[in-house]
Design an enzyme around this catalytic site. Sequence first.
Site, PDB file in Angstrom:
ATOM      1  N   GLU A 156       0.811  -1.221   0.000  1.00 35.54           N
ATOM      2  CA  GLU A 156       0.000   0.000   0.000  1.00 35.54           C
ATOM      3  C   GLU A 156       0.845   1.271   0.000  1.00 35.54           C
ATOM      4  O   GLU A 156       0.320   2.367  -0.252  1.00 35.54           O
ATOM      5  CB  GLU A 156      -0.918   0.011   1.228  1.00 35.54           C
ATOM      6  N   GLU A 181       7.827 -21.578   7.844  1.00 39.93           N
ATOM      7  CA  GLU A 181       7.904 -20.736   9.027  1.00 39.93           C
ATOM      8  C   GLU A 181       8.863 -21.288  10.083  1.00 39.93           C
ATOM      9  O   GLU A 181       9.265 -20.579  10.992  1.00 39.93           O
ATOM     10  CB  GLU A 181       6.522 -20.543   9.654  1.00 39.93           C
TER      11      GLU A 181
END
Length: 332
Positions: free
Chosen positions: A98, A129
Site C-alpha cells: 500500500e 515458518e
Amino acid sequence: MSTAPASTATYSALRAQLATLTTEAFRPELAEIDQLPTAELAALMNGEDQTVPAAVAKQLPAIAAAIDATAARMARGGRLLYLGAGTAGRLGVLDASECPPTFNTDPSLVVGLIAGGPSAMVKAVEGAEDSKELAVQDLTALGLTADDTVIGISASGRTPYAIGAVEYARAEGALTIGLSCNADSALAAAAEHGIEVVTGPELLTGSTRLKAGTAQKLVLNMISTITMIRLGKTYGNLMVDVRASNEKLQARSRRIVALATGAPDEQIETALAAADGEVKTAILMILADIDAKAADQRLHDSKGHLRAALHATGPTAGTGTATAAATAPLTP
C-alpha cells in the site's frame, strides 16, 4: 524444503510451548458457541474485537520509539522490511504494497517478505515458518544494510522465520523490531525494539488471524503511516505524495490540491499539468507562486518536506500560477 515429520518428543515439546501462550489458550466458556444464533455470534466477535485497540494503546510508547528509530534510518536511505509467516507475513506484504500508491514510494523502499515466498500469500508452504535459515536467505537476497529496518511479525512471538530475520538483521547492524501478541516473547527479546500487544485468547482457539491479526494490522498501519509523515510524505493530513495511477486517484489528487490551496479548478489543472501530475509540486507552485522547476528545486532542498519548502527563501521564477484570491485552508 524438507517436510519430514518431527519426532514425538519434538511435537510434545512444541505442544508444551504452545500451552504457555495466551494466544493459544482454550476458553471453556466458549466451548458451545457453535450452538449460538448467528446474530449472537456476530455480537460476540464484535465485542472481542473492541478489546484490541486498548491492548495496542498499552504499547504506544514502544511503538512511538520504534517509529522514530525507523524514520531516522529511512531518512538516510534505509528500507523498511517486514518478515513473517502465515497471517503475519500476509499483513506485512499488504502494508508494504500500500505504500507506493499512498506515498509514492519506490516499491523497493518498503518490502514485505512472507515465509515460503509469494506463493505463500494464497497457499501455505509447508515448513517455511520453521526455518531461521530461510529468513537469512531472504534478507541476504535483498542485500540487507545497516541503514535498513527489519520488522519480524509473529502472533506467538516464537516463529523461527521471524526470529531468524531479527537475529540476523541485528547482527548486521540493521534496526530491528519484533511485533508479537504474547508477553515475554522470544521475538521481542531478539529485537532492539520489542512490541508485545497482548490480545489474549482467541474466539477460536489458536486462530490468530482474529484479534492478534487485527492488532498487528493496527500497529503496522501506525509504523508505516507515521514514518511516512515524519519523512515529509504528507502535508497536514493530506496525502500529497499520492501516486495518481487510476481515475479515482487522479480525482483524489485534484481534491488534495484544492484542499491545500483553495485554488479554482482551472488553476489546479494548469499546475498539475506543469508538475507532470506531482501533487506536492503543484501545491508548492500555487502557494509560493513559482514555476515547476523552482518548486522541484525547493522540494529537493527540503528533502521532500512541503512545509519546509514553503518556508524556504530564495528567488522565484515569477511564472507561478497563484492568484491573489487563492487561499490555503492549511497553515504553511
